[in-house]
Design a protein around this motif. Structure first.
Motif, PDB file in Angstrom:
ATOM      1  N   THR A 259      31.985  55.128  -0.856  1.00  0.00           N
ATOM      2  CA  THR A 259      33.396  54.391  -0.375  1.00  0.00           C
ATOM      3  C   THR A 259      33.680  53.480  -2.194  1.00  0.00           C
ATOM      4  O   THR A 259      32.950  54.328  -2.956  1.00  0.00           O
ATOM      5  CB  THR A 259      32.926  52.874  -0.241  1.00  0.00           C
ATOM      6  N   LEU A 260      35.323  53.802  -2.210  1.00  0.00           N
ATOM      7  CA  LEU A 260      35.251  53.462  -3.165  1.00  0.00           C
ATOM      8  C   LEU A 260      35.137  52.540  -3.807  1.00  0.00           C
ATOM      9  O   LEU A 260      35.071  52.125  -4.974  1.00  0.00           O
ATOM     10  CB  LEU A 260      37.347  52.928  -2.965  1.00  0.00           C
ATOM     11  N   GLU A 261      35.218  51.358  -2.948  1.00  0.00           N
ATOM     12  CA  GLU A 261      34.047  49.598  -3.964  1.00  0.00           C
ATOM     13  C   GLU A 261      33.002  50.131  -4.492  1.00  0.00           C
ATOM     14  O   GLU A 261      32.580  49.304  -5.413  1.00  0.00           O
ATOM     15  CB  GLU A 261      34.242  48.976  -3.097  1.00  0.00           C
ATOM     16  N   ASN A 262      31.928  51.328  -3.801  1.00  0.00           N
ATOM     17  CA  ASN A 262      30.907  51.428  -4.116  1.00  0.00           C
ATOM     18  C   ASN A 262      31.001  52.257  -5.913  1.00  0.00           C
ATOM     19  O   ASN A 262      29.348  53.711  -5.424  1.00  0.00           O
ATOM     20  CB  ASN A 262      29.907  51.339  -3.810  1.00  0.00           C
ATOM     21  N   ARG A 276      43.788  59.651  -8.349  1.00  0.00           N
ATOM     22  CA  ARG A 276      44.818  59.361  -7.590  1.00  0.00           C
ATOM     23  C   ARG A 276      46.448  60.429  -8.880  1.00  0.00           C
ATOM     24  O   ARG A 276      46.255  60.030 -10.113  1.00  0.00           O
ATOM     25  CB  ARG A 276      46.289  58.327  -7.900  1.00  0.00           C
ATOM     26  N   GLY A 277      46.500  61.415  -8.149  1.00  0.00           N
ATOM     27  CA  GLY A 277      47.315  62.096  -8.463  1.00  0.00           C
ATOM     28  C   GLY A 277      46.969  63.309 -10.058  1.00  0.00           C
ATOM     29  O   GLY A 277      47.792  64.206 -10.796  1.00  0.00           O
ATOM     30  N   THR A 294      42.725  53.245  11.816  1.00  0.00           N
ATOM     31  CA  THR A 294      42.157  53.000  10.297  1.00  0.00           C
ATOM     32  C   THR A 294      43.071  51.911   9.763  1.00  0.00           C
ATOM     33  O   THR A 294      44.236  51.938  10.370  1.00  0.00           O
ATOM     34  CB  THR A 294      42.794  54.442   9.646  1.00  0.00           C
ATOM     35  N   LYS A 295      42.593  51.097   9.316  1.00  0.00           N
ATOM     36  CA  LYS A 295      42.733  49.932   8.741  1.00  0.00           C
ATOM     37  C   LYS A 295      44.302  50.321   7.639  1.00  0.00           C
ATOM     38  O   LYS A 295      45.413  49.590   7.876  1.00  0.00           O
ATOM     39  CB  LYS A 295      41.815  49.424   7.021  1.00  0.00           C
ATOM     40  N   ASN A 296      44.392  51.518   7.566  1.00  0.00           N
ATOM     41  CA  ASN A 296      45.804  52.420   6.134  1.00  0.00           C
ATOM     42  C   ASN A 296      45.558  53.426   6.894  1.00  0.00           C
ATOM     43  O   ASN A 296      45.622  54.287   7.577  1.00  0.00           O
ATOM     44  CB  ASN A 296      45.111  53.063   4.645  1.00  0.00           C
ATOM     45  N   PRO A 297      46.786  53.005   7.870  1.00  0.00           N
ATOM     46  CA  PRO A 297      47.945  53.767   8.887  1.00  0.00           C
ATOM     47  C   PRO A 297      48.610  54.683   8.553  1.00  0.00           C
ATOM     48  O   PRO A 297      48.917  56.290   8.935  1.00  0.00           O
ATOM     49  CB  PRO A 297      48.899  53.208   9.945  1.00  0.00           C
ATOM     50  N   ALA A 298      48.303  54.958   7.308  1.00  0.00           N
ATOM     51  CA  ALA A 298      49.023  56.363   6.224  1.00  0.00           C
ATOM     52  C   ALA A 298      48.498  57.745   6.283  1.00  0.00           C
ATOM     53  O   ALA A 298      48.427  58.100   5.133  1.00  0.00           O
ATOM     54  CB  ALA A 298      49.794  55.836   4.995  1.00  0.00           C
ATOM     55  N   ILE A 299      46.928  57.471   6.746  1.00  0.00           N
ATOM     56  CA  ILE A 299      45.946  58.297   6.411  1.00  0.00           C
ATOM     57  C   ILE A 299      46.028  59.237   7.125  1.00  0.00           C
ATOM     58  O   ILE A 299      46.828  58.926   8.977  1.00  0.00           O
ATOM     59  CB  ILE A 299      44.279  57.490   6.080  1.00  0.00           C
ATOM     60  N   ASP A 360      40.509  54.865   1.791  1.00  0.00           N
ATOM     61  CA  ASP A 360      41.298  54.278   0.642  1.00  0.00           C
ATOM     62  C   ASP A 360      42.408  54.063   0.838  1.00  0.00           C
ATOM     63  O   ASP A 360      43.335  54.838   1.520  1.00  0.00           O
ATOM     64  CB  ASP A 360      41.586  56.278   0.075  1.00  0.00           C
ATOM     65  N   PRO A 361      42.746  52.861   0.449  1.00  0.00           N
ATOM     66  CA  PRO A 361      43.698  52.489   0.833  1.00  0.00           C
ATOM     67  C   PRO A 361      45.108  52.630   0.732  1.00  0.00           C
ATOM     68  O   PRO A 361      45.903  51.997   0.801  1.00  0.00           O
ATOM     69  CB  PRO A 361      42.976  50.183  -0.009  1.00  0.00           C
ATOM     70  N   ALA A 362      45.099  52.881  -0.691  1.00  0.00           N
ATOM     71  CA  ALA A 362      46.505  53.296  -1.370  1.00  0.00           C
ATOM     72  C   ALA A 362      46.588  54.727  -0.562  1.00  0.00           C
ATOM     73  O   ALA A 362      47.515  55.696  -1.161  1.00  0.00           O
ATOM     74  CB  ALA A 362      45.739  53.676  -3.248  1.00  0.00           C
ATOM     75  N   ALA A 363      45.972  55.162   0.373  1.00  0.00           N
ATOM     76  CA  ALA A 363      45.970  57.353   0.229  1.00  0.00           C
ATOM     77  C   ALA A 363      47.132  56.919   1.725  1.00  0.00           C
ATOM     78  O   ALA A 363      47.682  56.133   1.859  1.00  0.00           O
ATOM     79  CB  ALA A 363      45.293  56.963   1.055  1.00  0.00           C
ATOM     80  N   THR A 364      48.508  57.483   0.899  1.00  0.00           N
ATOM     81  CA  THR A 364      49.573  57.550   1.807  1.00  0.00           C
ATOM     82  C   THR A 364      49.953  59.535   2.590  1.00  0.00           C
ATOM     83  O   THR A 364      50.966  60.374   2.936  1.00  0.00           O
ATOM     84  CB  THR A 364      50.786  58.052   1.581  1.00  0.00           C
ATOM     85  N   GLY A 365      48.494  60.395   3.250  1.00  0.00           N
ATOM     86  CA  GLY A 365      48.607  61.661   3.089  1.00  0.00           C
ATOM     87  C   GLY A 365      47.898  61.991   3.520  1.00  0.00           C
ATOM     88  O   GLY A 365      46.245  61.436   3.971  1.00  0.00           O
ATOM     89  N   GLU A 366      47.028  62.537   3.166  1.00  0.00           N
ATOM     90  CA  GLU A 366      45.237  63.939   3.147  1.00  0.00           C
ATOM     91  C   GLU A 366      44.557  64.036   1.914  1.00  0.00           C
ATOM     92  O   GLU A 366      43.111  64.011   2.439  1.00  0.00           O
ATOM     93  CB  GLU A 366      46.003  65.335   3.105  1.00  0.00           C
TER      94      GLU A 366
END
Length: 492
Positions: A259-262, A276-277, A294-299, A360-366
Motif C-alpha cells: 500500500t501507499l501508506e506502508n 507521480r509524473g 473503488t474508493k477512487n472512481p478515477a482508476i 492510489d487516491p490521486a490516480a486519474t487513469g491507469e
C-alpha cells in the motif's frame, strides 16, 4: 529519495547552420563525458538502474509485460481474460521463438550489459575518492549480476561482450553463448564484488533509499544458489540476511505490504520507486473489472489478469491473504459477481481478481504511484527453510521459518510430526510460496526447481508443452543473424 530518476547526460553543442560536419548525438563522447563525479554518477545511474524499472510499459519489471508477470502467467497461478490469440501461447505453453512475450527480455535487455561494462570503463579515471568510485562500481556490478541472473533463469546462458570487443565497435563480431559454468561464475562474481562495497540497507528516510544494497546483492545470490541447487551456499546467504544489520522483518498484516501508506516497510528488500509524473505502475488497471467498486472512481479498469479458480481453491478458508484475492463482489451495476455465476458475468469467468496492490487516491487513469515490490524478506525466509530441509531433512528450525509466514496469514502452525517425508514438506512449502507470492514472479522458478513446471502446465490444460520448455526460446531473429554461432535452446 522517493524516486531515482534515470538520466543519461548527452553533450550537445550548438553551431552555425554552415557547419555541415555530421554529429552523432546519441553517442557519448568519452573525451568530454564523464568529466567529474556528478557526470560519473549520472552515467552510472542510467546504466545500472535503467533496466530495473517498472515505469508504465518500460523496464524489465513493468507490471503489464514485465518478467515477473510473464513468468507467473506461464504457471498454474496465472490467467488472463484478454484475447487468447495474444496471451494463450504464454498461458498454455504453445509459444515459439517468434512469440513476443517470451523473447522480449532477451531482445530488449541483452544490450544493457554493454552499457554497464562501458560505464565501468568510463568512470575509471574520473576524479573522485576510492570509496566513491567503489560504490559506483558496486552498483554496476550488481546490475550486471542481476540482469545476468534474470536472463539466465529465463533463457540459460546468454552472450556477454568483453570490454575489448565493445571498444572496437566497427569490428563485426558475433558473440557465442558461454557455458553454464561461465555464466554462473559471472553472475556470482559480479554479485560478490557488489556486496563488498554496498551498504547493508538504506533506511526509509535516507535520500538514497531505492538504490542497490548489499541485502539485494545477497538476495539475488541466494536465488542463484537455489537455482543451481547449491543448498549449502544458499543456506549461508539466508542466514546472513537474518542478521540485524540488514534490518529486515515481516510486516504484521499481509495486505499492508503493498500500500501507499506502508511504502518502504521493513519487509521490502527492493522495490521500484514510483512517483507521480516520473515513473508509475499500472497494476490495478490490469486486473480490475470495470464494475469493481473503488474508493477512487478515477482508476482505469481493464479486466485482465486473474488467479485461476483451481489455484484459488488451494487456499485454506481462513487465510488472510484471501483479502486481496477477490472472489466475490457487488458491482457498481448492482450485480453480485461470484463463482456461482462466473460464466454468466464474464469478470470472474477464468479466476479471481489478484488485487494485491492498494489504491492510489490521486490516480486519474491507469497509473499508480504505489511502489512496485520486487523482493521481500518473506522470500528469503521460505527459501532458507527449503535449503535447510534439502540438506538436513525436516527440522524444527525449517518448520519455524515456514510458520512465520503461516502465522501472519492467520493459519495454524505446522509441527515436525505433520510430515512423513521431506517430499511432503517440500510440497507444502511450494504451495505456501505460491499462496504468498502470486504475481511476484516466483512461481515459474519455484516449479522448475521442484520439477513440477511442465507437470502443472499440463494440469492447467496445455497439450503442447514439452519437457524442454523449462527454458524460453532465444528469439529467432537472433538465431538467424548469428549465422549458426548462437544455438537455440532444445525443444524449439
Amino acid at each position: 529519495m522517493k524516486k531515482i530518476i534515470i538520466l543519461l547526460a548527452l553533450c550537445v553543442s550548438f553551431s552555425s547552420c554552415l557547419d555541415l560536419d555530421p554529429k552523432k548525438y546519441e553517442v557519448i563522447n568519452s573525451s568530454i563525458f564523464p568529466q567529474n563525479k556528478a557526470d560519473a554518477e549520472a552515467l552510472v545511474v542510467a546504466a545500472a538502474y535503467g533496466t530495473f524499472r517498472c515505469s508504465h510499459y518500460d523496464g524489465i519489471f513493468n507490471c503489464a509485460s514485465g518478467i515477473q508477470v510473464v513468468s507467473d502467467l506461464s504457471t498454474d497461478l496465472g490467467e488472463c481474460l484478454w484475447d487468447d490469440s495474444v496471451w494463450g501461447p504464454l498461458l498454455y505453453h504453445y509459444w515459439t521463438p517468434d512469440y513476443s512475450y517470451t523473447n522480449r527480455f532477451y531482445s530488449s535487455y541483452i544490450k544493457d550489459f554493454s552499457k554497464m561494462i562501458l560505464a565501468e570503463y568510463r568512470i575509471a579515471d574520473v576524479e573522485m575518492s576510492d570509496d566513491e568510485r567503489n560504490l559506483l562500481l558496486a552498483e554496476l556490478n550488481l546490475a550486471k549480476g542481476w540482469l545476468g541472473y534474470l536472463l539466465y533463469d529465463f533463457y540459460g546462458p546468454v552472450p556477454i561482450p568483453t570490454l575489448n570487443e565493445l571498444l572496437d565497435p566497427l569490428q563485426e563480431i558475433i558473440i557465442s553463448r558461454p557455458t553454464k559454468e561461465w555464466m554462473v561464475s559471472f553472475i556470482e562474481e559480479s554479485l560478490k564484488n557488489a556486496a563488498l562495497y554496498l551498504p547493508a540497507r538504506y533506511d526509509a528516510g535516507d535520500s538514497n533509499y531505492g538504490r542497490f544494497t548489499k541485502g539485494l546483492a545477497y538476495t539475488i545470490l541466494m536465488k542463484l544458489y537455489m537455482h543451481e541447487q547449491d543448498w549449502t551456499r544458499a543456506e549461508a546467504i539466508g542466514r546472513e540476511l537474518e542478521k540485524p544489520e540488514y534490518g529486515y522483518e515481516l510486516v504484521t498484516n499481509y495486505k499492508d505490504i503493498f500500500t501507499l501508506e506502508n511504502e518502504k516497510n521493513r519487509e521490502i528488500i527492493f522495490a521500484v520507486q514510483e512517483d507521480r509524473g516520473v515513473s508509475q505502475q499500472l497494476w490495478l488497471a490490469h486486473v480490475l473489472p470495470d464494475t469493481y467498486p473503488t474508493k477512487n472512481p478515477a482508476i482505469q479498469k481493464w479486466n485482465g489478469f486473474r488467479v485461476p479458480w483451481t489455484f484459488f481453491h488451494t487456499y485454506e478458508n481462513n487465510d488472510k491473504r484471501l483479502d486481496v484475492l477477490i472472489s466475490s463482489y457487488r458491482g457498481t451495476d448492482g450485480i453480485l459477481y461470484n463463482e456461482s455465476n462466473k460464466d454468466q458475468y464474464y469478470s470472474l469467468s477464468k479466476g479471481v481478481i489478484p488485487l494485491k496492490y492498494g489504491e492510489d487516491p490521486a490516480a486519474t487513469g491507469e497509473e499508480s504511484q504505489v511502489d512496485w515490490i520486487v523482493y521481500r524478506y518473506a522470500d528469503v525466509l521460505t527459501l532458507l527453510s527449503e535449503a535447510i530441509v534439502r540438506q538436513a531433512g525436516v527440522t524444527q528450525e525449517a518448520i519455524d521459518l515456514l510458520n512465520k509466514i503461516r502465522s501472519r496469514a492467520g493459519l495454524s502452525s505446522y509441527m515436525v510430526t505433520d510430515f512423513n517425508s521431506v517430499e511432503e514438506f517440500l510440497d507444502a512449502l511450494l504451495l505456501e510460496r505460491g499462496h504468498e507470492f502470486f504475481f511476484e514472479g516466483m512461481r515459474r522458478s519455484d516449479l522448475i526447481r521442484h520439477s513440477k513446471y511442465i507437470e502443472y502446465a499440463r494440469k492447467k490444460g496445455s497439450t503442447t508443452t514439452k519437457d524442454e520448455f523449462v527454458l524460453m526460446p532465444i528469439p529467432q531473429s537472433v538465431i538467424n543473424e548469428s549465422k549458426g554461432l548462437i544455438l537455440q535452446n532444445p525443444g524449439y
